[in-house]
Scaffold this active site. Structure first.
Site, PDB file in Angstrom:
ATOM      1  N   LYS A  56      -1.494 -17.610  -6.542  1.00 10.93           N
ATOM      2  CA  LYS A  56      -1.984 -17.148  -7.841  1.00 10.93           C
ATOM      3  C   LYS A  56      -1.880 -18.280  -8.876  1.00 10.93           C
ATOM      4  O   LYS A  56      -2.797 -18.489  -9.676  1.00 10.93           O
ATOM      5  CB  LYS A  56      -1.193 -15.907  -8.283  1.00 10.93           C
ATOM      6  N   GLN A 100       5.080  -9.113  -9.117  1.00  6.58           N
ATOM      7  CA  GLN A 100       4.854  -9.187  -7.673  1.00  6.58           C
ATOM      8  C   GLN A 100       5.668  -8.108  -6.969  1.00  6.58           C
ATOM      9  O   GLN A 100       6.866  -7.966  -7.203  1.00  6.58           O
ATOM     10  CB  GLN A 100       5.232 -10.585  -7.156  1.00  6.58           C
ATOM     11  N   ASP A 123      -3.346  -5.979 -12.443  1.00  3.18           N
ATOM     12  CA  ASP A 123      -3.272  -5.458 -11.072  1.00  3.18           C
ATOM     13  C   ASP A 123      -3.936  -4.084 -10.984  1.00  3.18           C
ATOM     14  O   ASP A 123      -4.240  -3.616  -9.885  1.00  3.18           O
ATOM     15  CB  ASP A 123      -1.805  -5.301 -10.644  1.00  3.18           C
TER      16      ASP A 123
HETATM   17  N1  GUN Z   1       2.204  -7.192  -3.232  1.00  4.02           N
HETATM   18  C1  GUN Z   1       1.251  -7.075  -2.261  1.00  4.02           C
HETATM   19  N2  GUN Z   1       0.029  -7.035  -2.805  1.00  4.02           N
HETATM   20  C2  GUN Z   1       0.183  -7.119  -4.132  1.00  4.02           C
HETATM   21  C3  GUN Z   1      -0.730  -7.138  -5.228  1.00  4.02           C
HETATM   22  O1  GUN Z   1      -1.961  -7.037  -5.086  1.00  4.02           O
HETATM   23  N3  GUN Z   1      -0.165  -7.260  -6.458  1.00  4.02           N
HETATM   24  C4  GUN Z   1       1.180  -7.334  -6.643  1.00  4.02           C
HETATM   25  N4  GUN Z   1       1.633  -7.416  -7.889  1.00  4.02           N
HETATM   26  N5  GUN Z   1       2.041  -7.316  -5.652  1.00  4.02           N
HETATM   27  C5  GUN Z   1       1.540  -7.220  -4.405  1.00  4.02           C
END
Ligand code: GUN
Length: 294
Positions: A56, A100, A123
């Site tokens: 990211k 996350q 998200d």
């Molecule tokens: N953990 C696994 N996939 C994701 C996601 O798309 N966003 C976040 N914040 N955590 C994750």
């Protein structure tokens, strides 16, 4: 041997999204706006989470987005996270906030996610955005299902009038995926299966589109899929492999190799939907920045 399987690689799909976003970002900043910005919160040292967070950050750098990372030890308290989220919600130089997942068991993921302002919830996990998605209102769409729709569009996969089977019912993938596929304008007929579904093949063998998001390698193989179907593999599983320098290789939730001689279109792992998730996060962050400028 004739290989008729069609590989739906996502590198070129993700690159086209990112290239377009880069151009839009340049235009946006030329107009005197600050570049879009994303705050990422990571708790603990889970290797997969660290990899995702790094990707990211790399995507932000590629697009010229501002990026703030906050890393916490495994034993950090929920109130520390909530305090930081309150601060980030109020900061004018932060457009998007992402925590996350997963979080350590001692912390309530729900309470943490619900604290993020819906206007910065890139998200799309907050109840406000999840609810808006369900009723078809404008919202932040969760990145993985959004990336799957982009991939289907890129490869010209028709959804209207098609039978779609979603395997998995997580809040991150399965549920939002089903909500999108059933929307007016997308018009698929959707079935959502789960680990208690007694005979998965009964559903998947009828499906034109199968989205497999269970987190278990080998959930489906070619015996679950009819000719001409499209398989979207969301799984990213680390399989121990001493022959690899990293000690593991990646496998999806579908047994990719079993499809080699089948008339089936399938996304690979790696090189598949994972790339789309990151590019859609950038798309949502850009959208957040635009909306916040009115
Ligand atoms: N953990 C696994 N996939 C994701 C996601 O798309 N966003 C976040 N914040 N955590 C994750």
């Amino acid at each position: 041997m004739l290989l008729i399987m069609r590989r739906l690689g996502c590198k070129e799909v993700a690159d086209s999204v990112l290239d377009e976003l880069k151009t839009k970002t340049e235009d946006f900043t030329k107009q005197g706006n600050r570049a879009p910005s994303l705050a990422v919160l990571l708790v603990g040292h889970d290797a997969a989470s660290e990899t995702y967070v790094r990707k990211k950050a790399e995507a932000c750098a590629r697009l010229g987005f501002l990026h703030f990372q906050y890393s916490f030890d495994e034993d950090c308290s929920e109130s520390e996270l909530l305090t930081l989220i309150d601060e980030l919600n109020g900061r004018d130089d932060v457009d998007g906030i992402l925590v996350q997942l997963p979080l350590p068991a001692s912390i309530s993921e729900r309470r943490v996610i619900e604290r993020i302002s819906p206007e910065k919830d890139v998200d799309g996990f907050s109840p406000v955005n999840a609810g808006r998605l369900l009723i078809g209102e404008d919202c932040f769409v969760p990145c993985t299902p959004k990336g799957i729709m982009e991939t289907l569009r890129y490869y010209g996969v028709e959804t209207a009038g098609k039978k779609a089977v979603v395997i998995g019912r997580s809040n991150i993938v399965g549920k939002p995926m089903a909500a999108i596929l059933m929307q007016r304008g997308i018009d698929a007929t959707v079935t959502v299966c789960n680990t208690k579904t007694p005979d998965l093949r009964e559903y998947t063998l009828q499906a034109d589109i199968i989205i497999v998001a269970t987190g278990h390698p080998g959930t489906i193989d070619e015996t679950y899929v009819k000719d001409g179907a499209v398989v979207i593999d969301v799984g990213v599983n680390r399989i121990p492999d001493p022959s690899k320098k990293s000690g593991y290789h990646l496998s999806g939730d579908a047994d990719y190799a079993s499809f080699t001689n089948r008339n089936v279109s399938i996304t690979p792992v790696p090189g598949g939907i994972g790339l789309m998730t990151v590019s859609m996060l950038m798309s949502n962050t850009f959208e957040a920045a635009m909306r916040r400028r009115g």
